[in-house]
Design a protein around this motif. Structure first.
Motif, mmCIF file in Angstrom:
data_model
loop_
_atom_site.group_PDB
_atom_site.id
_atom_site.type_symbol
_atom_site.label_atom_id
_atom_site.label_comp_id
_atom_site.label_asym_id
_atom_site.label_seq_id
_atom_site.Cartn_x
_atom_site.Cartn_y
_atom_site.Cartn_z
ATOM 1 N N LYS A 116 0.813 -1.209 0.000
ATOM 2 C CA LYS A 116 0.000 0.000 0.000
ATOM 3 C C LYS A 116 0.854 1.269 0.000
ATOM 4 C CE LYS A 116 -3.862 -2.138 2.511
ATOM 5 N NZ LYS A 116 -4.726 -2.045 3.720
ATOM 6 N N GLY A 117 2.177 1.094 -0.039
ATOM 7 C CA GLY A 117 3.063 2.246 -0.009
ATOM 8 C C GLY A 117 3.289 2.791 1.378
ATOM 9 N N GLU A 118 2.912 2.027 2.395
ATOM 10 C CA GLU A 118 3.070 2.456 3.787
ATOM 11 C C GLU A 118 4.316 1.815 4.390
ATOM 12 O OE1 GLU A 118 -1.719 2.650 4.802
ATOM 13 O OE2 GLU A 118 -0.540 0.856 5.270
ATOM 14 N N LEU A 119 4.965 2.538 5.276
ATOM 15 C CA LEU A 119 6.133 1.980 5.965
ATOM 16 C C LEU A 119 5.704 0.814 6.844
ATOM 17 C CD1 LEU A 119 8.287 5.009 7.191
ATOM 18 C CD2 LEU A 119 8.895 3.335 5.471
ATOM 19 N N THR A 120 6.459 -0.264 6.790
ATOM 20 C CA THR A 120 6.177 -1.372 7.694
ATOM 21 C C THR A 120 6.627 -1.003 9.096
ATOM 22 O OG1 THR A 120 8.335 -2.409 7.306
ATOM 23 C CG2 THR A 120 6.532 -3.021 5.812
ATOM 24 N N ARG A 153 10.971 1.136 12.645
ATOM 25 C CA ARG A 153 11.907 1.013 13.765
ATOM 26 C C ARG A 153 13.341 1.184 13.291
ATOM 27 N NH1 ARG A 153 9.014 -4.284 16.565
ATOM 28 N NH2 ARG A 153 7.204 -3.158 17.440
ATOM 29 N N CYS A 154 13.657 0.610 12.126
ATOM 30 C CA CYS A 154 14.998 0.775 11.568
ATOM 31 C C CYS A 154 15.284 2.248 11.270
ATOM 32 C CB CYS A 154 15.158 -0.053 10.295
ATOM 33 S SG CYS A 154 15.234 -1.824 10.556
ATOM 34 N N ASN A 155 14.301 2.927 10.667
ATOM 35 C CA ASN A 155 14.463 4.349 10.376
ATOM 36 C C ASN A 155 14.646 5.160 11.651
ATOM 37 O OD1 ASN A 155 14.117 3.642 7.735
ATOM 38 N ND2 ASN A 155 12.066 4.514 7.521
ATOM 39 N N ASP A 156 13.900 4.795 12.694
ATOM 40 C CA ASP A 156 14.025 5.493 13.974
ATOM 41 C C ASP A 156 15.426 5.329 14.544
ATOM 42 O OD1 ASP A 156 11.422 6.295 13.759
ATOM 43 O OD2 ASP A 156 10.617 4.819 15.159
ATOM 44 N N TYR A 189 21.249 12.054 14.750
ATOM 45 C CA TYR A 189 21.127 13.223 15.618
ATOM 46 C C TYR A 189 22.077 13.136 16.812
ATOM 47 C CZ TYR A 189 17.160 15.072 13.027
ATOM 48 O OH TYR A 189 16.370 15.612 12.047
ATOM 49 N N ASP A 190 22.357 11.924 17.246
ATOM 50 C CA ASP A 190 23.348 11.726 18.308
ATOM 51 C C ASP A 190 24.705 12.240 17.841
ATOM 52 O OD1 ASP A 190 24.536 10.944 20.633
ATOM 53 O OD2 ASP A 190 24.191 8.805 20.385
ATOM 54 N N ALA A 191 25.097 11.840 16.618
ATOM 55 C CA ALA A 191 26.377 12.270 16.067
ATOM 56 C C ALA A 191 26.399 13.771 15.804
ATOM 57 C CB ALA A 191 26.674 11.500 14.784
ATOM 58 N N GLY A 227 21.182 14.283 21.518
ATOM 59 C CA GLY A 227 20.698 14.232 20.145
ATOM 60 C C GLY A 227 19.758 13.075 19.902
ATOM 61 N N SER A 228 20.126 11.888 20.385
ATOM 62 C CA SER A 228 19.265 10.722 20.211
ATOM 63 C C SER A 228 17.986 10.876 21.032
ATOM 64 C CB SER A 228 20.002 9.443 20.610
ATOM 65 O OG SER A 228 20.420 9.490 21.968
ATOM 66 N N TYR A 229 18.078 11.596 22.153
ATOM 67 C CA TYR A 229 16.879 11.873 22.956
ATOM 68 C C TYR A 229 15.892 12.718 22.161
ATOM 69 C CZ TYR A 229 13.936 14.253 26.389
ATOM 70 O OH TYR A 229 12.870 14.792 27.053
ATOM 71 N N PHE A 230 16.402 13.716 21.444
ATOM 72 C CA PHE A 230 15.542 14.544 20.605
ATOM 73 C C PHE A 230 14.816 13.687 19.569
ATOM 74 C CE2 PHE A 230 17.674 18.999 20.913
ATOM 75 C CZ PHE A 230 17.334 19.045 22.247
ATOM 76 N N ALA A 231 15.551 12.770 18.927
ATOM 77 C CA ALA A 231 14.971 11.938 17.871
ATOM 78 C C ALA A 231 13.990 10.919 18.432
ATOM 79 C CB ALA A 231 16.078 11.229 17.102
#
Length: 257
Positions: A38-42, A47-50, A57-59, A167-171
């Motif tokens: 359907k063109g939607e993210l699985t 989770r991988c993208n997150d 953002y951490d870096a 940075g990772s906290y922000f994300a």
């Protein structure tokens, strides 16, 4: 589909990740954003993208911010949140924040300094609020920051640790409990000033799977022991668990000093 080692050179530290790249195209690049029919993210790919965003953002934060820089949380006190329906309130908060950032930038300019920042607007499942980390500089005094008339800001300063996780906290956003009592992460809006320095990134294939749970640092560096993490994640392709490892290295002379 190789095993990868990715290093983010942040200047003050090197953040290293080893993991299995579920998708690898003909040009030698990792492919993200896999969707269903359907063109939607699985769910797995999201989770991988997150995880990827948290690493980035951490870096980025560790490349640009260090000890003495300023971390402020701006909240809306009782009776000070804009009125309206949910979407209207969110938009009004964004407008308030845009105006405040303009005043903050003007304050830095009045002190012959350049404002650098990362901020996150968190509003899903929580009372709307803003987090910002910005640079300290000669002539900059937190007491002279523009007044926030909607509540009492919480002010903190980055300490001297070799790697910060802000940075990772922000994300990652805020953590809320769903109706089943399970923690869910609600990501907010993340933005960065255009003058931030990008971390150096090096990716290379590993010859084989698996590695020592106690990694060895490269020459001239020491590994910060409490940053070593070994674990497993579920692949979005086949649902199988794959090993990963992450750790942070810092230049040897800095650790000695």
């Amino acid at each position: 589909m190789p095993w990868l080692k990715v290093e983010y050179d942040c200047g003050n530290c090197v953040m290293t990740y080893k993991y299995f790249a579920a998708r690898w195209n003909s040009k030698g690049k990792v492919v993200y954003n896999k969707t269903n029919k359907k063109g939607e993210l699985t769910v797995h790919q999201q989770r991988c993208n997150d995880r990827r965003l948290q690493r980035y953002y951490d870096a980025l934060a560790n490349t640009n911010f260090t000890e003495g820089d300023i971390f402020v949380t701006y909240t809306f006190g009782r009776g000070r949140l804009p009125e309206g329906k949910n979407d209207e309130v969110i938009q009004k908060c964004k407008n308030i924040w845009k105006y405040y950032r303009t005043k903050l930038r003007n304050y830095y300019r009045s002190q012959n300094a350049e404002l650098k920042y990362m901020y996150a607007f968190q509003f899903e499942g929580v009372r709307p609020h803003f987090h910002i980390v910005c640079n300290s500089a000669d002539g900059i005094n937190i007491k002279d920051f523009p007044k926030w008339k909607y509540g009492t800001p919480k002010i903190e300063f980055l300490d001297g640790r070799p790697r910060h996780t802000i940075g990772s906290y922000f994300a990652r956003g805020t953590t809320v409990m769903n109706s089943e009592g399970v923690e869910e992460h609600k990501r907010g809006l993340i933005r960065c000033s255009r003058n931030l320095v990008q971390p150096g990134v090096r990716r290379r294939k590993l010859k084989r799977s698996g590695w020592n749970c106690e990694p060895k640092p490269k020459k001239g560096y020491l590994i910060v022991k409490d940053t070593v993490e070994n674990g497993y994640y579920i692949s979005p392709n086949d649902g199988q668990p794959y090993q990963y490892q992450s750790y942070t290295m810092i230049k040897q002379e800095r650790m000695i000093s």
